[in-house]
Write a protein that holds these residues in place. Sequence first.
Motif, PDB file in Angstrom:
ATOM      1  N   GLU A  15       0.821  -1.206   0.000  1.00 49.93           N
ATOM      2  CA  GLU A  15       0.000   0.000   0.000  1.00 49.93           C
ATOM      3  C   GLU A  15       0.850   1.248   0.000  1.00 49.93           C
ATOM      4  O   GLU A  15       0.408   2.309  -0.392  1.00 49.93           O
ATOM      5  N   GLY A  16       2.086   1.131   0.458  1.00 48.65           N
ATOM      6  CA  GLY A  16       2.940   2.299   0.568  1.00 48.65           C
ATOM      7  C   GLY A  16       2.557   3.133   1.777  1.00 48.65           C
ATOM      8  O   GLY A  16       1.472   3.009   2.336  1.00 48.65           O
ATOM      9  N   ALA A  17       3.455   3.992   2.188  1.00 48.90           N
ATOM     10  CA  ALA A  17       3.248   4.770   3.405  1.00 48.90           C
ATOM     11  C   ALA A  17       2.182   5.849   3.254  1.00 48.90           C
ATOM     12  O   ALA A  17       1.754   6.431   4.246  1.00 48.90           O
ATOM     13  N   CYS A  18       1.762   6.136   2.020  1.00 47.88           N
ATOM     14  CA  CYS A  18       0.679   7.100   1.797  1.00 47.88           C
ATOM     15  C   CYS A  18      -0.680   6.434   1.672  1.00 47.88           C
ATOM     16  O   CYS A  18      -1.708   7.108   1.670  1.00 47.88           O
ATOM     17  N   GLY A  19      -0.688   5.102   1.502  1.00 48.78           N
ATOM     18  CA  GLY A  19      -1.954   4.383   1.376  1.00 48.78           C
ATOM     19  C   GLY A  19      -2.490   4.298  -0.035  1.00 48.78           C
ATOM     20  O   GLY A  19      -3.608   3.798  -0.234  1.00 48.78           O
ATOM     21  N   TYR A  20      -1.708   4.737  -1.024  1.00 50.14           N
ATOM     22  CA  TYR A  20      -2.217   4.746  -2.388  1.00 50.14           C
ATOM     23  C   TYR A  20      -2.268   3.358  -3.005  1.00 50.14           C
ATOM     24  O   TYR A  20      -3.030   3.116  -3.939  1.00 50.14           O
ATOM     25  N   GLY A  21      -1.444   2.447  -2.532  1.00 49.67           N
ATOM     26  CA  GLY A  21      -1.415   1.123  -3.146  1.00 49.67           C
ATOM     27  C   GLY A  21      -0.781   1.186  -4.520  1.00 49.67           C
ATOM     28  O   GLY A  21       0.278   1.793  -4.701  1.00 49.67           O
ATOM     29  N   ASP A  22      -1.423   0.588  -5.500  1.00 51.19           N
ATOM     30  CA  ASP A  22      -0.900   0.551  -6.866  1.00 51.19           C
ATOM     31  C   ASP A  22      -0.971   1.954  -7.473  1.00 51.19           C
ATOM     32  O   ASP A  22      -2.043   2.438  -7.819  1.00 51.19           O
ATOM     33  N   VAL A  23       0.191   2.617  -7.602  1.00 51.21           N
ATOM     34  CA  VAL A  23       0.204   3.997  -8.097  1.00 51.21           C
ATOM     35  C   VAL A  23      -0.198   4.079  -9.559  1.00 51.21           C
ATOM     36  O   VAL A  23      -0.632   5.141 -10.029  1.00 51.21           O
ATOM     37  N   PHE A  24      -0.070   2.982 -10.294  1.00 54.28           N
ATOM     38  CA  PHE A  24      -0.515   2.985 -11.686  1.00 54.28           C
ATOM     39  C   PHE A  24      -2.040   2.943 -11.741  1.00 54.28           C
ATOM     40  O   PHE A  24      -2.677   3.696 -12.475  1.00 54.28           O
ATOM     41  N   GLN A  25      -2.625   2.072 -10.924  1.00 52.83           N
ATOM     42  CA  GLN A  25      -4.077   1.988 -10.865  1.00 52.83           C
ATOM     43  C   GLN A  25      -4.678   3.308 -10.385  1.00 52.83           C
ATOM     44  O   GLN A  25      -5.755   3.718 -10.830  1.00 52.83           O
ATOM     45  N   LYS A  26      -3.987   3.992  -9.501  1.00 54.78           N
ATOM     46  CA  LYS A  26      -4.502   5.246  -8.960  1.00 54.78           C
ATOM     47  C   LYS A  26      -4.251   6.430  -9.893  1.00 54.78           C
ATOM     48  O   LYS A  26      -4.647   7.545  -9.603  1.00 54.78           O
ATOM     49  N   GLY A  27      -3.556   6.203 -11.006  1.00 49.27           N
ATOM     50  CA  GLY A  27      -3.360   7.259 -11.992  1.00 49.27           C
ATOM     51  C   GLY A  27      -2.083   8.054 -11.849  1.00 49.27           C
ATOM     52  O   GLY A  27      -1.851   8.990 -12.617  1.00 49.27           O
ATOM     53  N   TYR A  28      -1.227   7.686 -10.898  1.00 48.77           N
ATOM     54  CA  TYR A  28       0.019   8.432 -10.709  1.00 48.77           C
ATOM     55  C   TYR A  28       1.133   7.960 -11.637  1.00 48.77           C
ATOM     56  O   TYR A  28       2.048   8.713 -11.941  1.00 48.77           O
ATOM     57  N   GLY A  29       1.085   6.710 -12.048  1.00 50.48           N
ATOM     58  CA  GLY A  29       2.066   6.193 -12.993  1.00 50.48           C
ATOM     59  C   GLY A  29       3.473   6.202 -12.452  1.00 50.48           C
ATOM     60  O   GLY A  29       3.700   6.018 -11.257  1.00 50.48           O
ATOM     61  N   VAL A  30       4.439   6.442 -13.355  1.00 52.52           N
ATOM     62  CA  VAL A  30       5.848   6.435 -12.952  1.00 52.52           C
ATOM     63  C   VAL A  30       6.314   7.803 -12.467  1.00 52.52           C
ATOM     64  O   VAL A  30       7.429   7.931 -11.954  1.00 52.52           O
ATOM     65  N   GLU A  31       5.478   8.817 -12.587  1.00 50.70           N
ATOM     66  CA  GLU A  31       5.896  10.181 -12.215  1.00 50.70           C
ATOM     67  C   GLU A  31       5.722  10.391 -10.718  1.00 50.70           C
ATOM     68  O   GLU A  31       4.991  11.258 -10.250  1.00 50.70           O
ATOM     69  N   THR A  32       6.425   9.556  -9.959  1.00 52.86           N
ATOM     70  CA  THR A  32       6.262   9.510  -8.518  1.00 52.86           C
ATOM     71  C   THR A  32       7.624   9.424  -7.839  1.00 52.86           C
ATOM     72  O   THR A  32       8.635   9.120  -8.482  1.00 52.86           O
ATOM     73  N   ALA A  33       7.630   9.659  -6.531  1.00 53.69           N
ATOM     74  CA  ALA A  33       8.850   9.498  -5.750  1.00 53.69           C
ATOM     75  C   ALA A  33       8.486   9.170  -4.313  1.00 53.69           C
ATOM     76  O   ALA A  33       7.418   9.542  -3.820  1.00 53.69           O
ATOM     77  N   ALA A  34       9.387   8.465  -3.646  1.00 54.99           N
ATOM     78  CA  ALA A  34       9.319   8.282  -2.205  1.00 54.99           C
ATOM     79  C   ALA A  34      10.242   9.313  -1.568  1.00 54.99           C
ATOM     80  O   ALA A  34      11.339   9.576  -2.075  1.00 54.99           O
ATOM     81  N   LEU A  35       9.806   9.900  -0.477  1.00 58.57           N
ATOM     82  CA  LEU A  35      10.540  10.982   0.164  1.00 58.57           C
ATOM     83  C   LEU A  35      11.200  10.491   1.445  1.00 58.57           C
ATOM     84  O   LEU A  35      10.653   9.626   2.153  1.00 58.57           O
TER      85      LEU A  35
END
Length: 220
Positions: A15-35
Amino acid sequence: MYNLKNLYTTYSNTEGACGYGDVFQKGYGVETAALSTPLFNDGLTCGACYELKCVNDATWKGCYQNAPTIQITATNLCPPHSTGGWCDPPARHFDLTMPMFVKLAPAVAGVVHVSYRRVRCGKQGGVKFEITGNPNWNLVLVYNVGGAGDVNNVRVKGSNTGWIQMQRNWGQKWDTKGVDLRGQALTFQVVTSDGAFKVFRDVAPASWQFGQTFDGKINF
């Protein structure tokens, strides 16, 4: 501040620490980062957008000449002690997906210096509300948020209730306890970190079920 290249080869199935889960399914795709921890701010920064520019200097090189700036959404935490120390406090570090890293530098560079700034998030479609939980504990993930991107307050109103303050459970998941909202149409009020707020009226119909996601139709 630094970038490392391959977080999501390790963490994409959680789920990741933000709770988004699958970032592709949620529409964020590869344009993401962990901080790293200081930037992540205990999850309050989830959903915020940053513009990164690769910087060569006297002590650290590796960027492409004339590399473009990139924009990412914060969708996860880069845990301390997970990437050779780059994410250990007090470092300000962005752990990028490989497709985003190689826009700035060759993959073999591994780590590069960047300058960064917060920017407004441009998202397609409305803010999304994913409802999970049980009759006495409603858990709502708020995502695809434009504008400031990071949410710092959520309230919900059933068709038979007044406004109910929700509490941030973790990341961008917000909950209510001891309130049964089943059989009621749900309206949400969302406030982002810059103080902007919107009311999303009758987002979920009275027939909503746990596990469903609803489009708020509007965005920031």
